[in-house]
Design an enzyme around this catalytic site. Structure first.
Site, short mmCIF file in Angstrom:
data_model
loop_
_atom_site.label_atom_id
_atom_site.label_comp_id
_atom_site.label_asym_id
_atom_site.label_seq_id
_atom_site.Cartn_x
_atom_site.Cartn_y
_atom_site.Cartn_z
N PRO A 177 2.96 1.95 18.93
CA PRO A 177 2.70 1.37 17.60
C PRO A 177 2.07 2.35 16.62
CG PRO A 177 1.11 0.57 19.21
CD PRO A 177 2.12 1.35 19.98
N HIS A 182 0.84 -1.19 0.00
CA HIS A 182 0.00 0.00 0.00
C HIS A 182 0.88 1.24 0.00
CE1 HIS A 182 0.43 0.60 4.45
NE2 HIS A 182 0.55 -0.69 4.43
N TYR A 185 -6.09 6.17 10.13
CA TYR A 185 -6.03 6.69 11.48
C TYR A 185 -7.23 7.61 11.72
CZ TYR A 185 -1.05 5.36 11.58
OH TYR A 185 0.14 4.68 11.54
N LYS A 191 6.71 1.38 13.83
CA LYS A 191 8.16 1.46 13.74
C LYS A 191 8.91 0.34 14.45
CE LYS A 191 8.39 5.20 11.33
NZ LYS A 191 8.82 5.10 9.92
N TYR A 246 7.70 8.71 8.17
CA TYR A 246 6.79 7.57 8.26
C TYR A 246 7.28 6.42 7.38
CZ TYR A 246 2.32 5.06 8.41
OH TYR A 246 1.34 4.12 8.59
#
Length: 395
Positions: free
Chosen positions: A292, A72, A200, A296, A384
């Site tokens: 989380p 993705h 999110y 990472k 990210y």
């Protein structure tokens, strides 16, 4: 027994280090206190950065991941009263992520160990490190009721936050940095089709996350108080609360079903410095824990192992200690970059119980800035997606 590198811990970090060392012609023995079945049954991380994906492919561990994993391009963010927006990591950086569970990675690593007849000792109890400041350290442990000794030149502590390795560093040497967050995550795993992207949500009822492990396996999380009990959250209540925290157009696309795993995890940020003491090197959760929120933890363990395996291979290949001497500083640069990103996302997306009206309005405007600014999205996408591995000469 004798070996060049004693690896404490048989999770992904320890077995990947053993695999990379084997490919470099360096001998190792892995000691793991749990059974193989227990190690493989753990439900953990499942979102791999491009650097992790590339490394697994380069060392021959990527075939199943490429068959079963779900690539993705970024992450979607939604918050109350606003439309969601997408941070397109692929557009900004040309990088993608792979949803592929840690359970599957563990199975792949065990299969690779079996293929090369690696020395992995499960149910190694009472593991104790000796002489880590000397040139000839050793490890004692009990296996099948018999005390045994493993002589080595180096020890790699890959045994997690609660392991014995970090405790072998004297208190006057070890520096610890920690932040404990005032909430936890209630997570479930369900055999249902996931949403196409990681999503999110920041909502007055609390944070939520929609993630995935495979095209048929979904992972969802809810922010909950620290005193939450799993038995108070039957599946029906979880799904109802999850959908309440997403905009209608996203909530309607969530496929519900029975959970096959449910757990509550507290959130903390933790870093131990240095990551080397004498002949002992720390890697993965033994040295650092991240919330989380930024996915990472596993990726940091992989970068630690990459740096450490490269340094050990160089030492045995050339006799130079240069990369070993620089391991801790190099690993910690990447660790702190990821810790900062996870801390930023945690503060941005959660509702804190002690937040003031000022805090809330500032958070909302930070979200609006991130939504409207390509530069802000690029800056977040860089972190990210994971920074590139450093070259041997440094940053």
């Amino acid at each position: 027994m004798k070996t060049q590198v004693a690896i404490i811990g048989g999770g992904p970090a320890g077995l990947l280090l053993s695999h990379l060392l084997h490919q470099a012609g360096v001998d190792s023995v892995v000691l793991e206190h749990r059974s193989r079945a227990q190690v493989q049954s753990r439900i953990r991380a499942g979102v791999l950065e491009q650097g992790t994906v590339d490394l697994l492919r380069s060392c021959g561990l990527g075939d199943r991941m490429d068959r079963e994993g779900h690539p993705h391009d970024g992450m979607q963010v939604a918050w109350a009263g606003q439309e969601s927006f997408f941070i397109d990591v692929r557009k900004h950086l040309g990088k993608r992520f792979m949803a592929y569970g840690q359970t599957q990675i563990q199975e792949d690593l065990h299969a690779a160990c079996d293929a090369r007849s690696a020395r992995v000792i499960h149910e190694a109890l009472d593991v104790t490190l000796h002489g880590v400041e000397s040139a000839n350290p050793h490890v004692t442990f009990v296996h099948a009721g018999q005390e045994q000794r493993l002589d080595c030149q180096f020890i790699a502590g890959c045994d997690g936050f609660h392991g014995v390795s970090r405790k072998a560093i004297p208190a006057n040497v070890l520096r610890e940095f920690e932040k404990v967050y005032p909430f936890g995550w209630l997570g479930i795993l369900s055999e249902t089709p996931p949403l196409p992207d990681i999503v999110y949500a920041n909502h007055p009822r609390g944070f939520a996350l929609a993630s995935m492990r495979s095209p048929t396996l979904s992972r969802y999380y809810l922010q909950v108080p620290l005193d939450t009990r799993i038995e108070d959250w039957p599946d029906e209540r979880f799904w109802q609360e999850l959908k309440a925290r997403y905009p209608r157009e996203i909530a309607d696309r969530i496929v519900t079903g029975p959970s096959i795993e449910k757990s509550i995890a507290p959130l903390r940020s933790y870093v131990a410095e240095p990551m080397r003491h004498g002949q002992l090197f720390l890697a993965g959760d033994a040295a650092h824990i991240v919330p989380p929120t930024g996915a990472k933890g596993l990726n940091l363990a992989v970068s630690d192992v990459f740096y450490l395996s490269r340094a050990l291979a160089d030492f045995y290949g050339t006799g130079s200690p240069f990369l070993l001497d620089g391991y801790s500083d190099m690993a910690l640069r990447r660790v702190w970059a990821s810790v900062r990103t996870s801390w930023y996302l945690t503060n941005l997306l959660h509702r804190f119980p002690d937040s003031t009206a000022f805090d809330q309005r500032a958070q909302e405007h930070e979200l609006e800035y991130l939504r409207s600014s390509p530069s802000a999205q690029l800056a977040l996408a860089e972190q990210y997606a994971g920074l590139p591995f450093e070259a041997p000469g440094g940053a």
